[in-house]
Write an enzyme that holds these catalytic residues in place. Structure first.
Site, PDB file in Angstrom:
ATOM      1  N   SER A 169      33.756 -99.613-122.677  1.00 32.28           N
ATOM      2  CA  SER A 169      33.736 -98.984-124.013  1.00 32.28           C
ATOM      3  C   SER A 169      32.753 -99.907-124.887  1.00 32.28           C
ATOM      4  O   SER A 169      31.738-100.457-124.542  1.00 32.28           O
ATOM      5  CB  SER A 169      34.868 -98.723-124.543  1.00 32.28           C
ATOM      6  OG  SER A 169      34.610 -98.126-125.542  1.00 32.28           O
ATOM      7  N   ASP A 276      33.129 -87.496-122.921  1.00 28.56           N
ATOM      8  CA  ASP A 276      33.119 -88.747-124.071  1.00 28.56           C
ATOM      9  C   ASP A 276      31.880 -88.502-125.006  1.00 28.56           C
ATOM     10  O   ASP A 276      30.912 -88.268-124.577  1.00 28.56           O
ATOM     11  CB  ASP A 276      32.761 -89.918-123.277  1.00 28.56           C
ATOM     12  CG  ASP A 276      32.579 -91.176-123.962  1.00 28.56           C
ATOM     13  OD1 ASP A 276      32.494 -91.066-125.273  1.00 28.56           O
ATOM     14  OD2 ASP A 276      32.517 -92.173-123.310  1.00 28.56           O
ATOM     15  N   HIS A 306      37.080 -90.072-123.174  1.00 27.30           N
ATOM     16  CA  HIS A 306      36.804 -91.666-123.331  1.00 27.30           C
ATOM     17  C   HIS A 306      38.020 -92.595-122.881  1.00 27.30           C
ATOM     18  O   HIS A 306      38.938 -92.215-123.255  1.00 27.30           O
ATOM     19  CB  HIS A 306      36.430 -92.152-124.577  1.00 27.30           C
ATOM     20  CG  HIS A 306      35.830 -93.325-124.854  1.00 27.30           C
ATOM     21  ND1 HIS A 306      34.607 -93.788-124.428  1.00 27.30           N
ATOM     22  CD2 HIS A 306      36.554 -94.624-125.280  1.00 27.30           C
ATOM     23  CE1 HIS A 306      34.360 -95.104-124.765  1.00 27.30           C
ATOM     24  NE2 HIS A 306      35.580 -95.372-125.208  1.00 27.30           N
TER      25      HIS A 306
END
Length: 335
Positions: A169, A276, A306
């Protein structure tokens, strides 16, 4: 982003909605308060413990209160062959978590065992107290620190000639930018020899919405207003989402060129899923790297969400299989 934008989510108090997604309180002066103590796990370096992975913390920069948490698979103690080294950056939107946070500690423990690697997880400075590029600076400081380290776990068990920069991320964003910087000074990092980058659901954005951002504007985990706020809190003051730190495809060339990564022979793995909101940007980056002649391994799964690998053990195991193959193949590639 304005407070008015936050209020459109259905409450006169923007923090009422924000706390559903992020454990922060947004103050009127645009600073944040972190009211919830995120679970953390202490390092456990004791070789007599039953843990399959030994861990310990080493100070990186005392002035910045940064550190590196090492993850050493127990089986490495009984093998003469050194293991590839993964320099890892945790996620959290640049504003949350640390290398000691339980969710990332546990993930790194599993990764060390299943991928067969030594991990140096970097605790970097967080925004908005320390806006980008502070995290990138900490990443480069960590690489220099590892290069010069005399720690016995690193010198005895980590193969400096097979190093990978990885992040999840926001950490994937950091790994990307650290990789560009490291490629520009590769000779200065020797004997640390980087073989590739692993960008796990890397966090990127831009002023113009992509198809996936529009499709998942009301995502249950990362709705648009949360992503926008993260960038507002993390980017340099006055910068918009087309800044190179946020949008790597906004300009024709990044500050640190892809050409160096290609010439060094580094491989790049980009992993994501179609649940995501940032998937389109991840795919666009992978495509751009390929067009530049970089050896890219891309894995974009159907569905998911995500950070799914941090919560779903089966997804994590599937990822570790792919990661191990990428590492092994990259280590056998002559640069």
């Amino acid at each position: 982003m304005s407070n008015d934008h936050l209020e459109t989510t259905g409450s006169s108090d923007p923090n009422t909605n924000l706390l559903k997604y992020l454990p922060i309180v947004l103050n009127p002066d645009r600073t944040i308060t972190r009211p919830i103590q995120i679970p953390s796990t202490a390092a456990s370096p004791d070789p007599t413990s039953s843990s399959p992975v030994l861990t310990k913390d080493l100070a990186l920069n005392p002035l910045h209160n940064t550190f590196v948490r090492l993850f050493l698979p127990r089986h490495a103690l009984y093998n003469s062959a050194k293991l590839p080294l993964v320099v890892y950056f945790h996620g959290g939107g640049f504003i949350l978590f640390s290398a000691a946070s339980t969710i990332f500690h546990d993930f790194c423990c599993e990764m060390a065992v299943h991928a067969g690697v030594v991990i140096a997880s970097v605790d970097y400075r967080l925004a908005p107290e320390h806006r980008l590029p502070a995290a990138y600076d900490d990443a480069m400081e960590a690489l220099q620190w590892i290069k010069d380290s005399r720690d016995e776990w690193l010198t005895n068990f980590a193969d400096f000639s097979n190093c990978f920069i990885m992040g999840e991320s926001a950490g994937g964003n950091i790994a990307y930018h650290a990789g560009l910087r490291a490629a520009a000074v590769a000779d200065e990092l020797l004997p640390l020899k980087i073989k590739g980058l692993v960008l796990d659901e890397p966090g990127f954005g831009g002023s113009k919405r992509t198809g996936s951002e529009l499709r998942l504007a009301n995502d249950s985990r990362l709705p648009t207003f949360v992503l926008d706020l993260i960038w507002e809190l993390s980017l340099p003051m006055g910068a918009d989402r087309d800044h190179e730190y946020c949008n790597p495809t906004a300009e024709s060339e990044p500050l640190y060129s892809f050409d160096k990564i290609r010439s060094l022979g580094w491989r790049v793995m980009v992993v994501g899923c179609h649940g995501d909101p940032m998937i389109d940007r991840q795919m666009e980056l992978a495509e751009r790297l390929e067009k530049k002649g970089v050896d890219v391994v891309a894995q974009f799964d159907v569905g998911g969400y995500h950070a799914v690998k941090l919560e779903d053990p089966e997804k994590a195991k599937q990822f570790f299989v792919i990661l191990k193959k990428f590492v092994v193949d990259s280590c056998t590639t002559k640069l």
